[in-house]
Design a protein around this motif. Sequence first.
Motif, mmCIF file in Angstrom:
data_model
loop_
_atom_site.group_PDB
_atom_site.id
_atom_site.type_symbol
_atom_site.label_atom_id
_atom_site.label_comp_id
_atom_site.label_asym_id
_atom_site.label_seq_id
_atom_site.Cartn_x
_atom_site.Cartn_y
_atom_site.Cartn_z
ATOM 1 N N GLU A 112 99.653 107.951 76.114
ATOM 2 C CA GLU A 112 98.569 106.967 75.986
ATOM 3 C C GLU A 112 97.215 107.496 76.449
ATOM 4 O OE1 GLU A 112 100.603 106.142 79.945
ATOM 5 O OE2 GLU A 112 101.156 106.892 77.986
ATOM 6 N N TRP A 113 96.883 108.721 76.067
ATOM 7 C CA TRP A 113 95.574 109.285 76.407
ATOM 8 C C TRP A 113 94.461 108.407 75.853
ATOM 9 C CZ3 TRP A 113 94.996 113.078 79.770
ATOM 10 C CH2 TRP A 113 96.056 113.973 79.984
ATOM 11 N N ASP A 114 93.401 108.216 76.647
ATOM 12 C CA ASP A 114 92.268 107.396 76.212
ATOM 13 C C ASP A 114 91.642 107.937 74.931
ATOM 14 O OD1 ASP A 114 92.579 105.615 78.319
ATOM 15 O OD2 ASP A 114 91.090 106.624 79.593
ATOM 16 N N GLU A 115 91.622 109.258 74.770
ATOM 17 C CA GLU A 115 90.973 109.823 73.584
ATOM 18 C C GLU A 115 91.689 109.492 72.280
ATOM 19 O OE1 GLU A 115 91.545 114.330 72.732
ATOM 20 O OE2 GLU A 115 91.554 114.118 74.898
ATOM 21 N N PHE A 116 92.919 108.995 72.342
ATOM 22 C CA PHE A 116 93.635 108.601 71.124
ATOM 23 C C PHE A 116 93.355 107.148 70.738
ATOM 24 C CE2 PHE A 116 97.113 111.723 72.672
ATOM 25 C CZ PHE A 116 96.373 112.803 72.229
ATOM 26 N N LYS A 117 92.696 106.401 71.609
ATOM 27 C CA LYS A 117 92.439 104.981 71.356
ATOM 28 C C LYS A 117 91.363 104.796 70.288
ATOM 29 C CE LYS A 117 93.848 103.407 75.910
ATOM 30 N NZ LYS A 117 93.431 102.792 77.157
ATOM 31 N N MET A 118 91.372 103.607 69.681
ATOM 32 C CA MET A 118 90.364 103.244 68.692
ATOM 33 C C MET A 118 88.991 103.333 69.368
ATOM 34 S SD MET A 118 92.463 102.399 66.164
ATOM 35 C CE MET A 118 91.448 101.583 64.979
ATOM 36 N N GLY A 119 88.014 103.839 68.659
ATOM 37 C CA GLY A 119 86.677 103.985 69.213
ATOM 38 C C GLY A 119 86.460 105.352 69.855
ATOM 39 N N GLN A 120 87.533 105.986 70.296
ATOM 40 C CA GLN A 120 87.451 107.327 70.872
ATOM 41 C C GLN A 120 87.729 108.395 69.812
ATOM 42 O OE1 GLN A 120 86.655 107.874 74.236
ATOM 43 N NE2 GLN A 120 86.276 105.691 74.195
ATOM 44 N N THR A 121 88.520 108.018 68.826
ATOM 45 C CA THR A 121 88.918 108.912 67.741
ATOM 46 C C THR A 121 88.533 108.268 66.425
ATOM 47 O OG1 THR A 121 90.738 109.846 69.023
ATOM 48 C CG2 THR A 121 90.929 109.996 66.639
ATOM 49 N N ASP A 122 88.039 109.055 65.480
ATOM 50 C CA ASP A 122 87.637 108.563 64.165
ATOM 51 C C ASP A 122 88.863 108.539 63.243
ATOM 52 O OD1 ASP A 122 86.608 108.086 61.630
ATOM 53 O OD2 ASP A 122 84.934 109.487 61.853
ATOM 54 N N TYR A 123 89.534 107.399 63.199
ATOM 55 C CA TYR A 123 90.757 107.291 62.405
ATOM 56 C C TYR A 123 90.489 107.283 60.905
ATOM 57 C CZ TYR A 123 93.757 107.160 66.421
ATOM 58 O OH TYR A 123 94.435 107.522 67.565
ATOM 59 N N GLN A 124 89.287 106.923 60.486
ATOM 60 C CA GLN A 124 88.949 107.043 59.064
ATOM 61 C C GLN A 124 88.924 108.525 58.676
ATOM 62 O OE1 GLN A 124 88.231 104.442 56.558
ATOM 63 N NE2 GLN A 124 88.783 106.305 55.444
ATOM 64 N N LYS A 125 88.309 109.348 59.509
ATOM 65 C CA LYS A 125 88.259 110.795 59.266
ATOM 66 C C LYS A 125 89.671 111.376 59.223
ATOM 67 C CE LYS A 125 86.450 115.047 61.404
ATOM 68 N NZ LYS A 125 85.626 115.578 62.511
ATOM 69 N N ILE A 126 90.513 110.940 60.135
ATOM 70 C CA ILE A 126 91.897 111.414 60.169
ATOM 71 C C ILE A 126 92.633 110.980 58.904
ATOM 72 C CG2 ILE A 126 94.127 111.091 61.321
ATOM 73 C CD1 ILE A 126 92.582 111.196 63.985
ATOM 74 N N PHE A 127 92.496 109.708 58.534
ATOM 75 C CA PHE A 127 93.159 109.194 57.332
ATOM 76 C C PHE A 127 92.755 110.016 56.107
ATOM 77 C CE2 PHE A 127 93.202 106.452 53.570
ATOM 78 C CZ PHE A 127 94.525 106.049 53.551
ATOM 79 N N ASP A 128 91.471 110.296 55.990
ATOM 80 C CA ASP A 128 90.955 111.054 54.844
ATOM 81 C C ASP A 128 91.543 112.465 54.776
ATOM 82 O OD1 ASP A 128 89.420 108.837 54.171
ATOM 83 O OD2 ASP A 128 87.567 109.657 55.031
ATOM 84 N N SER A 129 91.941 113.024 55.922
ATOM 85 C CA SER A 129 92.456 114.399 55.960
ATOM 86 C C SER A 129 93.977 114.481 55.793
ATOM 87 C CB SER A 129 92.074 115.063 57.285
ATOM 88 O OG SER A 129 92.881 114.595 58.353
ATOM 89 N N MET A 130 94.662 113.334 55.769
ATOM 90 C CA MET A 130 96.125 113.321 55.737
ATOM 91 C C MET A 130 96.689 113.218 54.325
ATOM 92 S SD MET A 130 97.002 110.847 58.983
ATOM 93 C CE MET A 130 98.779 110.947 58.725
ATOM 94 N N GLN A 131 97.988 113.532 54.215
ATOM 95 C CA GLN A 131 98.720 113.269 52.981
ATOM 96 C C GLN A 131 98.852 111.758 52.826
ATOM 97 O OE1 GLN A 131 102.531 115.250 52.896
ATOM 98 N NE2 GLN A 131 101.696 117.117 53.781
ATOM 99 N N LYS A 132 99.009 111.305 51.597
ATOM 100 C CA LYS A 132 99.184 109.876 51.346
ATOM 101 C C LYS A 132 100.559 109.622 50.745
ATOM 102 C CE LYS A 132 94.870 109.359 52.557
ATOM 103 N NZ LYS A 132 94.519 110.686 52.980
ATOM 104 N N PRO A 133 101.229 108.524 51.109
ATOM 105 C CA PRO A 133 100.751 107.545 52.073
ATOM 106 C C PRO A 133 100.717 108.124 53.485
ATOM 107 C CG PRO A 133 103.024 107.054 51.449
ATOM 108 C CD PRO A 133 102.567 108.201 50.593
#
Length: 162
Positions: A112-133
């Motif tokens: 539960e590192w703080d840097e993994f929380k919403m607002g600390q990490t750009d999950y849109q950027k991560i989503f864009d870089s991942m395989q789908k789904p």
Amino acid sequence: MNEYQKMRFTHRIVRTLFNTVTNKKIALLGFAFKKDTGDTRESAAITLSSYLIQEHANIAIYDPKVSAKQIKMDLTEPGVGTNEADVHKHVTVCESTYEACAGAAAIVICTEWDEFKMGQTDYQKIFDSMQKPAFIFDGRLILDAPKLREIGFRVETIGKSV
């Protein structure tokens, strides 16, 4: 997580990823037992990693405090169920969350590192870089599942079936 919960969560990951993780990249975020420490004793990430390696997944691990040497040592300890050759073949230790997640089929939050929380990490950027789904498994209940679903993630949380 106790041993039963660890195995149940791991089986759920495989089941959700269409019953196979063979040659799929899985990003493990966090390897320490708890945040703000490099202590890996009894870490759920060891059990999860070992099982995923045995299932021939390619694991990208990022933890801000645990060294690559410590991760590889923990995964090759007697009784863990993995050997040095398998760890070398299937495990990559990354320098950032973004590096670990790029090209991944799934993300598993193990610490539960703080840097993994919403607002600390750009999950849109991560989503864009991942395989789908793109799947995300929140093993620590630190993420905002509805917001992640809005981005496009398929979200699974420990202890919740939705």
